[in-house]
Design an enzyme around this catalytic site. Structure first.
Site, PDB file in Angstrom:
ATOM      1  N   GLU A 272       0.847  -1.195   0.000  1.00 23.71           N
ATOM      2  CA  GLU A 272       0.000   0.000   0.000  1.00 23.71           C
ATOM      3  C   GLU A 272       0.883   1.245   0.000  1.00 23.71           C
ATOM      4  O   GLU A 272       1.912   1.291   0.673  1.00 23.71           O
ATOM      5  CB  GLU A 272      -0.900  -0.011   1.238  1.00 23.71           C
ATOM      6  CG  GLU A 272      -1.928   1.099   1.294  1.00 23.71           C
ATOM      7  CD  GLU A 272      -2.875   0.931   2.478  1.00 23.71           C
ATOM      8  OE1 GLU A 272      -3.199   1.953   3.107  1.00 23.71           O
ATOM      9  OE2 GLU A 272      -3.266  -0.220   2.784  1.00 23.71           O
TER      10      GLU A 272
ATOM     11  N   ASP B 156       0.364   5.392   0.637  1.00 27.26           N
ATOM     12  CA  ASP B 156      -0.642   6.295   1.201  1.00 27.26           C
ATOM     13  C   ASP B 156      -0.236   7.764   1.163  1.00 27.26           C
ATOM     14  O   ASP B 156       0.888   8.115   1.555  1.00 27.26           O
ATOM     15  CB  ASP B 156      -0.886   5.970   2.687  1.00 27.26           C
ATOM     16  CG  ASP B 156      -1.415   4.583   2.934  1.00 27.26           C
ATOM     17  OD1 ASP B 156      -1.969   3.992   2.002  1.00 27.26           O
ATOM     18  OD2 ASP B 156      -1.283   4.094   4.071  1.00 27.26           O
TER      19      ASP B 156
ATOM     20  N   GLU C 109      -1.909  10.916   3.219  1.00 30.46           N
ATOM     21  CA  GLU C 109      -2.897  11.243   4.253  1.00 30.46           C
ATOM     22  C   GLU C 109      -2.707  12.695   4.674  1.00 30.46           C
ATOM     23  O   GLU C 109      -1.676  13.052   5.254  1.00 30.46           O
ATOM     24  CB  GLU C 109      -2.722  10.311   5.464  1.00 30.46           C
ATOM     25  CG  GLU C 109      -3.004   8.853   5.134  1.00 30.46           C
ATOM     26  CD  GLU C 109      -2.581   7.897   6.226  1.00 30.46           C
ATOM     27  OE1 GLU C 109      -3.286   6.883   6.434  1.00 30.46           O
ATOM     28  OE2 GLU C 109      -1.540   8.156   6.880  1.00 30.46           O
TER      29      GLU C 109
ATOM     30  N   THR D  80       2.774  10.321   4.841  1.00 26.37           N
ATOM     31  CA  THR D  80       2.852   9.269   3.831  1.00 26.37           C
ATOM     32  C   THR D  80       3.268   7.975   4.517  1.00 26.37           C
ATOM     33  O   THR D  80       4.000   7.987   5.509  1.00 26.37           O
ATOM     34  CB  THR D  80       3.861   9.610   2.718  1.00 26.37           C
ATOM     35  OG1 THR D  80       5.169   9.787   3.285  1.00 26.37           O
ATOM     36  CG2 THR D  80       3.441  10.868   1.978  1.00 26.37           C
ATOM     37  N   ASN D  81       2.785   6.868   3.989  1.00 25.68           N
ATOM     38  CA  ASN D  81       3.119   5.565   4.565  1.00 25.68           C
ATOM     39  C   ASN D  81       3.250   4.556   3.430  1.00 25.68           C
ATOM     40  O   ASN D  81       2.601   4.683   2.385  1.00 25.68           O
ATOM     41  CB  ASN D  81       2.047   5.120   5.563  1.00 25.68           C
ATOM     42  CG  ASN D  81       2.537   4.043   6.518  1.00 25.68           C
ATOM     43  OD1 ASN D  81       3.684   3.614   6.470  1.00 25.68           O
ATOM     44  ND2 ASN D  81       1.655   3.596   7.396  1.00 25.68           N
TER      45      ASN D  81
ATOM     46  N   ASN E 133       4.090   1.080   9.194  1.00 26.04           N
ATOM     47  CA  ASN E 133       4.968   1.806  10.122  1.00 26.04           C
ATOM     48  C   ASN E 133       6.161   2.446   9.414  1.00 26.04           C
ATOM     49  O   ASN E 133       7.217   2.617  10.000  1.00 26.04           O
ATOM     50  CB  ASN E 133       5.459   0.886  11.241  1.00 26.04           C
ATOM     51  CG  ASN E 133       4.346   0.495  12.190  1.00 26.04           C
ATOM     52  OD1 ASN E 133       3.423   1.277  12.432  1.00 26.04           O
ATOM     53  ND2 ASN E 133       4.411  -0.709  12.726  1.00 26.04           N
ATOM     54  N   ARG E 134       5.961   2.792   8.145  1.00 25.08           N
ATOM     55  CA  ARG E 134       6.999   3.509   7.394  1.00 25.08           C
ATOM     56  C   ARG E 134       6.525   4.939   7.155  1.00 25.08           C
ATOM     57  O   ARG E 134       6.558   5.448   6.035  1.00 25.08           O
ATOM     58  CB  ARG E 134       7.280   2.802   6.076  1.00 25.08           C
ATOM     59  CG  ARG E 134       7.918   1.421   6.220  1.00 25.08           C
ATOM     60  CD  ARG E 134       8.139   0.779   4.856  1.00 25.08           C
ATOM     61  NE  ARG E 134       8.925  -0.439   4.952  1.00 25.08           N
ATOM     62  CZ  ARG E 134       8.404  -1.660   5.143  1.00 25.08           C
ATOM     63  NH1 ARG E 134       7.077  -1.784   5.262  1.00 25.08           N
ATOM     64  NH2 ARG E 134       9.176  -2.711   5.225  1.00 25.08           N
ATOM     65  N   GLU E 135       6.130   5.603   8.203  1.00 26.30           N
ATOM     66  CA  GLU E 135       5.508   6.914   8.081  1.00 26.30           C
ATOM     67  C   GLU E 135       6.550   8.044   8.051  1.00 26.30           C
ATOM     68  O   GLU E 135       7.508   8.033   8.813  1.00 26.30           O
ATOM     69  CB  GLU E 135       4.543   7.145   9.238  1.00 26.30           C
ATOM     70  CG  GLU E 135       3.335   6.215   9.178  1.00 26.30           C
ATOM     71  CD  GLU E 135       2.475   6.301  10.410  1.00 26.30           C
ATOM     72  OE1 GLU E 135       1.241   6.299  10.250  1.00 26.30           O
ATOM     73  OE2 GLU E 135       3.014   6.370  11.529  1.00 26.30           O
TER      74      GLU E 135
ATOM     75  N   TRP F  10      -4.786   9.764  16.855  1.00 28.70           N
ATOM     76  CA  TRP F  10      -3.508   9.556  16.162  1.00 28.70           C
ATOM     77  C   TRP F  10      -3.136  10.737  15.269  1.00 28.70           C
ATOM     78  O   TRP F  10      -1.961  11.143  15.223  1.00 28.70           O
ATOM     79  CB  TRP F  10      -3.595   8.285  15.303  1.00 28.70           C
ATOM     80  CG  TRP F  10      -2.540   8.208  14.250  1.00 28.70           C
ATOM     81  CD1 TRP F  10      -1.237   7.849  14.426  1.00 28.70           C
ATOM     82  CD2 TRP F  10      -2.676   8.549  12.868  1.00 28.70           C
ATOM     83  NE1 TRP F  10      -0.555   7.922  13.230  1.00 28.70           N
ATOM     84  CE2 TRP F  10      -1.420   8.353  12.271  1.00 28.70           C
ATOM     85  CE3 TRP F  10      -3.748   8.994  12.079  1.00 28.70           C
ATOM     86  CZ2 TRP F  10      -1.199   8.586  10.910  1.00 28.70           C
ATOM     87  CZ3 TRP F  10      -3.527   9.223  10.745  1.00 28.70           C
ATOM     88  CH2 TRP F  10      -2.268   9.020  10.167  1.00 28.70           C
TER      89      TRP F  10
END
Length: 211
Positions: A31, A33, A35, A49-50, A58-60, A124
């Site tokens: 995925e 992302d 956001e 972004t992730n 958890n690659r934010e 969050w």
């Protein structure tokens, strides 16, 4: 996609645009992302972004969009994804880059579907003492338009994915294997002045960090 984020006090409201692999519920997925994280009117809107690879996220990474107002007008949010790099752009400015390195994690080539949404991200998505969305400022509306995709068409089973690496597709051309000089300068400026969170720094991280 051109997006205009919700106005007024939108802390906790998330405007999302992402692509996700066509997998069954509970199956490991990939995925990518965008956001857009709403905020109080006196604080900058942030873009999170992730990247999920085989079900692990958890690659934010997060930047604050203070060089423009994402609630005042439409802006372009673009993904470039090929076998060498993934680049997240905002109005042609690179805000995140992930390069492929042999032996390290990278999203696989597989059929993807696209979604745009508006959702409740409390607590969050909030960077203030406020822990709940202030619904007195609702309804919160996000606007999406002018969606465009250039992609590799595959069947539902993904049996013809090998063709997706063909140089016949413009995004696979060598000029898109890395940022050009102007893009690299713009990206470094974003990292220096606007990045506020990076999973590679903030917590134990996967081996692709440091690239």
């Amino acid at each position: 996609m051109r997006i205009k984020a919700p106005r007024r006090n939108s802390a906790g409201v998330v405007t999302a645009f992402y692509v996700r692999s066509l997998t069954s519920v509970g199956e490991a997925h990939d995925e990518l992302d965008f956001e857009i994280l709403g905020n109080e009117e006196s604080r900058p809107i942030r873009l999170n972004t992730n990247i999920f690879i085989d079900g692990y996220g958890n690659r934010e990474k997060t930047v604050h969009l203070s060089w423009f107002d994402p609630t005042a007008d439409f802006h372009n949010y673009t993904l470039l994804w090929n076998h060498r790099q993934i680049v997240f752009f905002v109005d042609e400015v690179p805000v995140r880059v992930m390069r492929k390195v042999d032996g390290k994690s990278y999203p696989a080539t597989r059929p993807m579907w696209l979604q745009a949404s508006l959702w409740n991200g409390e607590p969050w998505a909030m960077d203030t003492d406020q822990k709940k969305i202030n619904w007195a400022y609702g309804p919160f509306r996000a606007y999406f338009k002018d969606f465009k995709v250039d992609g590799c068409p595959v069947d539902g089973e993904g049996s013809d994915l090998a063709s997706c690496s063909s140089p016949e597709y413009w995004w696979n051309a060598e000029r898109y294997w890395k940022l050009d000089e102007a893009q690299q300068m713009a990206y470094e400026h974003v990292l220096e002045h606007y990045q506020t969170a990076d999973y590679c720094i903030d917590r134990p991280h996967p081996p692709e960090c440091g690239l």
